[in-house]
Motif scaffolding. Sequence first.
Motif, PDB file in Angstrom:
ATOM      1  N   ALA A 134     -13.511  -0.702   7.088  1.00 59.24           N
ATOM      2  CA  ALA A 134     -14.542  -0.691   8.432  1.00 59.24           C
ATOM      3  C   ALA A 134     -13.586  -1.698   9.022  1.00 59.24           C
ATOM      4  N   LEU A 135     -13.106  -2.845   8.684  1.00 60.39           N
ATOM      5  CA  LEU A 135     -12.180  -4.455   9.742  1.00 60.39           C
ATOM      6  C   LEU A 135     -11.180  -2.407  10.066  1.00 60.39           C
ATOM      7  N   GLY A 136     -11.134  -2.272   9.409  1.00 66.20           N
ATOM      8  CA  GLY A 136      -9.393  -1.979   9.462  1.00 66.20           C
ATOM      9  C   GLY A 136      -8.062  -1.810   8.965  1.00 66.20           C
ATOM     10  N   ALA A 137      -8.901  -1.642   7.607  1.00 71.76           N
ATOM     11  CA  ALA A 137      -7.268  -2.398   6.776  1.00 71.76           C
ATOM     12  C   ALA A 137      -8.058  -1.253   6.079  1.00 71.76           C
ATOM     13  N   ARG A 138      -6.834  -0.731   5.156  1.00 73.02           N
ATOM     14  CA  ARG A 138      -5.966   1.089   4.216  1.00 73.02           C
ATOM     15  C   ARG A 138      -5.705   0.186   3.452  1.00 73.02           C
ATOM     16  N   HIS A 139      -5.866   1.731   2.550  1.00 74.17           N
ATOM     17  CA  HIS A 139      -5.414   1.096   1.077  1.00 74.17           C
ATOM     18  C   HIS A 139      -4.331   1.457   1.269  1.00 74.17           C
ATOM     19  N   ALA A 140      -3.040   0.479   0.044  1.00 73.26           N
ATOM     20  CA  ALA A 140      -1.747   0.729   0.397  1.00 73.26           C
ATOM     21  C   ALA A 140      -1.180   0.981  -1.249  1.00 73.26           C
ATOM     22  N   ASP A 141      -0.532   2.297  -1.233  1.00 68.61           N
ATOM     23  CA  ASP A 141       0.463   2.161  -2.594  1.00 68.61           C
ATOM     24  C   ASP A 141       1.444   1.402  -2.579  1.00 68.61           C
ATOM     25  N   VAL A 142       1.678   0.525  -3.994  1.00 71.36           N
ATOM     26  CA  VAL A 142       3.125  -0.585  -3.950  1.00 71.36           C
ATOM     27  C   VAL A 142       3.120   0.000  -5.623  1.00 71.36           C
ATOM     28  N   GLY A 143       2.723   1.180  -5.922  1.00 73.00           N
ATOM     29  CA  GLY A 143       2.874   1.655  -7.449  1.00 73.00           C
ATOM     30  C   GLY A 143       2.378   0.996  -8.713  1.00 73.00           C
ATOM     31  N   GLN A 144       1.105   0.487  -8.169  1.00 70.06           N
ATOM     32  CA  GLN A 144      -0.165   0.060  -9.119  1.00 70.06           C
ATOM     33  C   GLN A 144      -0.004   1.419  -9.800  1.00 70.06           C
TER      34      GLN A 144
ATOM     35  N   GLY B   4      -3.531   1.744 -11.213  1.00 74.46           N
ATOM     36  CA  GLY B   4      -4.503   2.500 -11.333  1.00 74.46           C
ATOM     37  C   GLY B   4      -5.842   1.281 -12.114  1.00 74.46           C
ATOM     38  N   THR B   5      -5.420   1.121 -12.794  1.00 67.70           N
ATOM     39  CA  THR B   5      -6.373   0.367 -13.530  1.00 67.70           C
ATOM     40  C   THR B   5      -6.318  -1.301 -13.488  1.00 67.70           C
ATOM     41  N   GLU B   6      -5.303  -1.383 -12.556  1.00 64.16           N
ATOM     42  CA  GLU B   6      -5.601  -2.990 -12.197  1.00 64.16           C
ATOM     43  C   GLU B   6      -6.948  -3.673 -12.035  1.00 64.16           C
ATOM     44  N   SER B   7      -7.490  -4.344 -11.759  1.00 68.60           N
ATOM     45  CA  SER B   7      -8.981  -5.267 -11.131  1.00 68.60           C
ATOM     46  C   SER B   7      -8.544  -5.587 -10.312  1.00 68.60           C
ATOM     47  N   TRP B   8      -7.442  -5.195  -9.002  1.00 72.03           N
ATOM     48  CA  TRP B   8      -7.421  -5.724  -7.826  1.00 72.03           C
ATOM     49  C   TRP B   8      -6.922  -4.440  -6.881  1.00 72.03           C
ATOM     50  N   TYR B   9      -6.822  -4.501  -6.003  1.00 78.04           N
ATOM     51  CA  TYR B   9      -6.863  -3.993  -4.405  1.00 78.04           C
ATOM     52  C   TYR B   9      -6.045  -4.103  -4.297  1.00 78.04           C
ATOM     53  N   VAL B  10      -4.904  -2.536  -3.509  1.00 82.36           N
ATOM     54  CA  VAL B  10      -3.639  -3.786  -2.867  1.00 82.36           C
ATOM     55  C   VAL B  10      -4.108  -2.784  -1.062  1.00 82.36           C
ATOM     56  N   LEU B  11      -4.036  -3.965  -0.554  1.00 79.19           N
ATOM     57  CA  LEU B  11      -4.920  -2.960   0.894  1.00 79.19           C
ATOM     58  C   LEU B  11      -3.615  -3.434   2.496  1.00 79.19           C
ATOM     59  N   ALA B  12      -3.738  -2.729   3.232  1.00 77.41           N
ATOM     60  CA  ALA B  12      -2.628  -3.518   4.393  1.00 77.41           C
ATOM     61  C   ALA B  12      -3.903  -3.974   5.770  1.00 77.41           C
ATOM     62  N   ASP B  13      -3.553  -4.220   6.687  1.00 76.05           N
ATOM     63  CA  ASP B  13      -3.839  -4.787   7.120  1.00 76.05           C
ATOM     64  C   ASP B  13      -3.333  -4.117   8.051  1.00 76.05           C
ATOM     65  N   PRO B  14      -3.774  -3.965   9.407  1.00 75.32           N
ATOM     66  CA  PRO B  14      -4.065  -3.186  10.612  1.00 75.32           C
ATOM     67  C   PRO B  14      -2.426  -2.680  11.300  1.00 75.32           C
ATOM     68  N   GLU B  15      -1.711  -3.815  10.784  1.00 75.03           N
ATOM     69  CA  GLU B  15       0.284  -3.568  11.201  1.00 75.03           C
ATOM     70  C   GLU B  15       0.582  -3.794  10.198  1.00 75.03           C
ATOM     71  N   GLY B  16      -0.340  -3.565   8.413  1.00 69.72           N
ATOM     72  CA  GLY B  16       0.751  -2.467   7.645  1.00 69.72           C
ATOM     73  C   GLY B  16       1.107  -4.091   6.160  1.00 69.72           C
ATOM     74  N   ASN B  17       0.789  -5.133   6.930  1.00 73.52           N
ATOM     75  CA  ASN B  17       1.010  -6.199   5.777  1.00 73.52           C
ATOM     76  C   ASN B  17      -0.014  -6.084   5.033  1.00 73.52           C
ATOM     77  N   GLU B  18       0.544  -6.020   3.604  1.00 72.26           N
ATOM     78  CA  GLU B  18      -0.076  -5.694   2.386  1.00 72.26           C
ATOM     79  C   GLU B  18      -0.703  -7.302   1.734  1.00 72.26           C
ATOM     80  N   PHE B  19      -1.837  -6.940   1.624  1.00 72.17           N
ATOM     81  CA  PHE B  19      -2.930  -8.113   0.753  1.00 72.17           C
ATOM     82  C   PHE B  19      -3.661  -7.631  -0.156  1.00 72.17           C
ATOM     83  N   CYS B  20      -3.910  -8.440  -1.169  1.00 71.80           N
ATOM     84  CA  CYS B  20      -4.985  -7.587  -2.488  1.00 71.80           C
ATOM     85  C   CYS B  20      -6.035  -8.478  -2.564  1.00 71.80           C
ATOM     86  N   LEU B  21      -7.086  -7.387  -2.557  1.00 74.02           N
ATOM     87  CA  LEU B  21      -8.247  -8.155  -2.947  1.00 74.02           C
ATOM     88  C   LEU B  21      -8.974  -8.337  -4.533  1.00 74.02           C
TER      89      LEU B  21
END
Length: 127
Positions: free
Chosen positions: A90-100, A102-119
């Motif tokens: 809702a703040l503007g992050a989006r899902h990012a695909d880095v080749g995961q 789908g069974t990981e315990s974390w989510y890969v996201l990107a901030d509004p400029e595309g910088n990846e981070f994991c939740l």
Amino acid sequence: MACRISELVIDASDPERLAAFWSEALGYVELGREDDGSIEIGPPDAGFGGPQPTLVLSSGGGPRAAKLPLHFDVNATDRDQDAELERLLALGARHADVGQSGTESWYVLADPEGNEFCLLRRRLRPL
């Protein structure tokens, strides 16, 4: 201990937008602005030099050509992972695909400029 990380500097096309995103995501506040357009954000009670590093969003002069060799991992402090995921999206992050897979315990996201981070899944105690 010899040293510790005091601040992280991120080149940004729009420092204002990234400062707003990461301030909301991390519960940080604006600590200062420089003449070059850089904005420093950090924890409201500690600021620079506290137990958490501050972030400096610096005008990077345009889009970067390659993926950053560093990313953030974040953990929720007051809700479960799914609720935090919804808040970050809702703040503007989006899902990012880095080749995961789908069974990981974390989510890969990107901030509004595309910088990846994991939740990450584990909830941490607030500082």
